[in-house]
Design an enzyme around this catalytic site. Structure first.
Site, mmCIF file in Angstrom:
data_model
loop_
_atom_site.group_PDB
_atom_site.id
_atom_site.type_symbol
_atom_site.label_atom_id
_atom_site.label_comp_id
_atom_site.label_asym_id
_atom_site.label_seq_id
_atom_site.Cartn_x
_atom_site.Cartn_y
_atom_site.Cartn_z
ATOM 1 N N ARG A 65 0.828 -1.213 0.000
ATOM 2 C CA ARG A 65 0.000 0.000 0.000
ATOM 3 C C ARG A 65 0.865 1.267 0.000
ATOM 4 N NH1 ARG A 65 -3.562 2.482 4.513
ATOM 5 N NH2 ARG A 65 -5.160 3.607 3.361
ATOM 6 N N HIS A 69 0.370 4.366 -2.492
ATOM 7 C CA HIS A 69 0.117 5.728 -2.004
ATOM 8 C C HIS A 69 1.250 6.679 -2.378
ATOM 9 C CE1 HIS A 69 -3.408 5.171 1.021
ATOM 10 N NE2 HIS A 69 -3.549 4.404 -0.033
ATOM 11 N N ASN A 98 -3.506 8.563 4.835
ATOM 12 C CA ASN A 98 -2.248 7.896 5.196
ATOM 13 C C ASN A 98 -2.059 7.694 6.695
ATOM 14 O OD1 ASN A 98 -1.334 7.671 2.538
ATOM 15 N ND2 ASN A 98 -0.422 9.723 2.578
ATOM 16 N N HIS A 197 -5.976 -6.031 -2.282
ATOM 17 C CA HIS A 197 -6.696 -6.157 -1.015
ATOM 18 C C HIS A 197 -6.911 -7.603 -0.598
ATOM 19 C CE1 HIS A 197 -8.121 -1.941 -2.220
ATOM 20 N NE2 HIS A 197 -7.213 -1.810 -1.282
HETATM 21 C C1 HEM Z 1 -9.288 1.237 -6.030
HETATM 22 C C2 HEM Z 1 -9.171 2.195 -5.111
HETATM 23 C C3 HEM Z 1 -8.728 1.879 -3.709
HETATM 24 C C4 HEM Z 1 -9.388 2.218 -2.578
HETATM 25 C C5 HEM Z 1 -10.683 3.009 -2.490
HETATM 26 C C6 HEM Z 1 -8.640 1.689 -1.487
HETATM 27 C C7 HEM Z 1 -8.981 1.824 -0.158
HETATM 28 C C8 HEM Z 1 -8.365 1.184 0.881
HETATM 29 C C9 HEM Z 1 -8.778 1.296 2.257
HETATM 30 C C10 HEM Z 1 -9.954 2.131 2.765
HETATM 31 C C11 HEM Z 1 -7.942 0.524 2.977
HETATM 32 C C12 HEM Z 1 -7.984 0.322 4.479
HETATM 33 C C13 HEM Z 1 -7.234 1.453 5.159
HETATM 34 C C14 HEM Z 1 -7.497 1.387 6.650
HETATM 35 O O1 HEM Z 1 -8.612 1.685 7.062
HETATM 36 O O2 HEM Z 1 -6.583 1.010 7.413
HETATM 37 C C15 HEM Z 1 -6.998 -0.080 2.072
HETATM 38 C C16 HEM Z 1 -6.000 -0.948 2.440
HETATM 39 C C17 HEM Z 1 -5.084 -1.474 1.562
HETATM 40 N N1 HEM Z 1 -4.930 -1.153 0.231
HETATM 41 FE FE1 HEM Z 1 -6.239 -0.088 -0.853
HETATM 42 N N2 HEM Z 1 -7.542 1.037 -1.965
HETATM 43 C C18 HEM Z 1 -7.540 1.145 -3.319
HETATM 44 C C19 HEM Z 1 -6.584 0.663 -4.181
HETATM 45 C C20 HEM Z 1 -5.451 -0.020 -3.793
HETATM 46 C C21 HEM Z 1 -4.366 -0.386 -4.682
HETATM 47 C C22 HEM Z 1 -4.277 -0.003 -6.156
HETATM 48 C C23 HEM Z 1 -3.458 -1.073 -3.937
HETATM 49 C C24 HEM Z 1 -2.145 -1.667 -4.348
HETATM 50 C C25 HEM Z 1 -1.867 -2.122 -5.570
HETATM 51 C C26 HEM Z 1 -3.984 -1.133 -2.578
HETATM 52 C C27 HEM Z 1 -3.397 -1.816 -1.546
HETATM 53 C C28 HEM Z 1 -3.905 -1.890 -0.269
HETATM 54 C C29 HEM Z 1 -3.366 -2.758 0.767
HETATM 55 C C30 HEM Z 1 -2.240 -3.762 0.607
HETATM 56 C C31 HEM Z 1 -4.102 -2.487 1.926
HETATM 57 C C32 HEM Z 1 -3.884 -3.099 3.306
HETATM 58 C C33 HEM Z 1 -2.899 -2.228 4.060
HETATM 59 C C34 HEM Z 1 -2.454 -2.768 5.395
HETATM 60 O O3 HEM Z 1 -2.846 -3.878 5.785
HETATM 61 O O4 HEM Z 1 -1.664 -2.069 6.050
HETATM 62 N N3 HEM Z 1 -5.172 -0.471 -2.535
HETATM 63 N N4 HEM Z 1 -7.282 0.350 0.803
#
Ligand code: HEM
Ligand SMILES: *[C@@H]1O[C@H](CO)[C@@H](O)[C@H](O)[C@H]1NC(C)=O
Length: 227
Positions: A65, A69, A98, A197
């Site tokens: 992530r 970002h 973030n 995800h």
């Molecule tokens: C399509 C639009 C996207 C939205 C709206 C989105 C939104 C989110 C949200 C809301 C979270 C949880 C954050 C939290 O509350 O702690 C999250 C986690 C995450 N996102 Fe996305 N995301 C998107 C695209 C992506 C992309 C393109 C990637 C990587 C290629 C990505 C990788 C991740 C990962 C790996 C997590 C888990 C992070 C952790 O466990 O620390 N996301 N995302």
């Protein structure tokens, strides 16, 4: 993890590495960019990621992530890492998308420290982020792939850039498609990238509005941000 998940992550990773390029006009990224200048570069990053992963497997999701970002705000220039701005003002990393959810900063710091000892002022933090995301995919999905490198680090990091470019969890499908299109990514690429995800965690506040038909049992763990 199912095989489909692994394949998905591999595709995601490849797309991350290939498509989310910085300053498109000047980018000339290349596999093996540090072969002569710092032959151990990728191995040192891999070691830092592996050491952190042993202590906390969740760090892999954090690093994937972190790369996303970084790339969506001013390109893949490591601006997400900056703690201060030359011109003052709040930085990307304190922006609500973030902070406090982004994790893995200390792993990048450890990798950078090892690289500075081995080959000072050679490997960019933006490349370290890209390598670390790849290594995280390898550890969680058992997939290996090459990452073109040669990204340059920026020195500007602005909170509002993070707020304006990172897609919030409240976006509709169309808004998400538009946001990715703005980064030259197609709807199909967005869906593939969203497969990231498959791993990771989320705060309840990011999705509680969309479950239980709006009948949310109010549970407020003190470790969570309020709904
Ligand atoms: C399509 C639009 C996207 C939205 C709206 C989105 C939104 C989110 C949200 C809301 C979270 C949880 C954050 C939290 O509350 O702690 C999250 C986690 C995450 N996102 Fe996305 N995301 C998107 C695209 C992506 C992309 C393109 C990637 C990587 C290629 C990505 C990788 C991740 C990962 C790996 C997590 C888990 C992070 C952790 O466990 O620390 N996301 N995302
Ligand atoms: C993305 O949006 C910004 C700000 O509205 C705009 O300046 C830029 O041209 C857009 N890029 C693409 C590829 O649509």
């Amino acid at each position: 993890m199912a095989m489909q998940g692994r394949t998905g992550i591999a595709l995601i990773a490849a797309l991350c590495a290939v498509c989310l390029l910085p300053g498109l006009a000047t980018a000339q990224l290349r596999v093996g960019f540090y072969q002569k200048s710092c032959p151990n570069a990728e191995a040192l990053v891999r070691q830092a990621v592996a050491a952190a992963f042993t202590k906390d497997a969740g760090i892999a999701a954090g690093l994937i992530r972190l790369h996303f970002h970084d790339c969506f705000v001013r390109g893949c220039d490591a601006s997400v890492l900056l703690a201060t701005n030359p011109g003052g003002g709040r930085t990307e990393r304190v922006a609500p998308p973030n902070n406090p959810s982004l994790r893995g900063f200390e792993v990048i710091d450890a990798a950078k420290a090892a690289l500075e000892r081995s080959c000072p002022r050679t490997v960019s933090c933006a490349d370290i982020l890209a390598f670390a995301a790849r290594d995280s995919i390898t550890l969680t999905g058992n997939v290996v792939y090459s990452v073109p490198a040669g990204r340059r680090d920026g020195s500007i990091s602005r909170e509002e850039d993070a707020n304006n470019n990172l897609p919030p969890p409240t976006f509709t499908a169309q808004q998400l498609i538009d946001r990715f299109k703005n980064k030259t990514l197609t709807a199909e690429e967005m869906v593939l990238l969203s497969g990231a995800h498959t791993v990771g965690r989320s705060f309840c506040s990011s999705f509680v509005d969309r479950i239980w038909n709006g009948n949310t049992p109010i549970v407020r763990p003190s470790s969570e941000t309020p709904y």
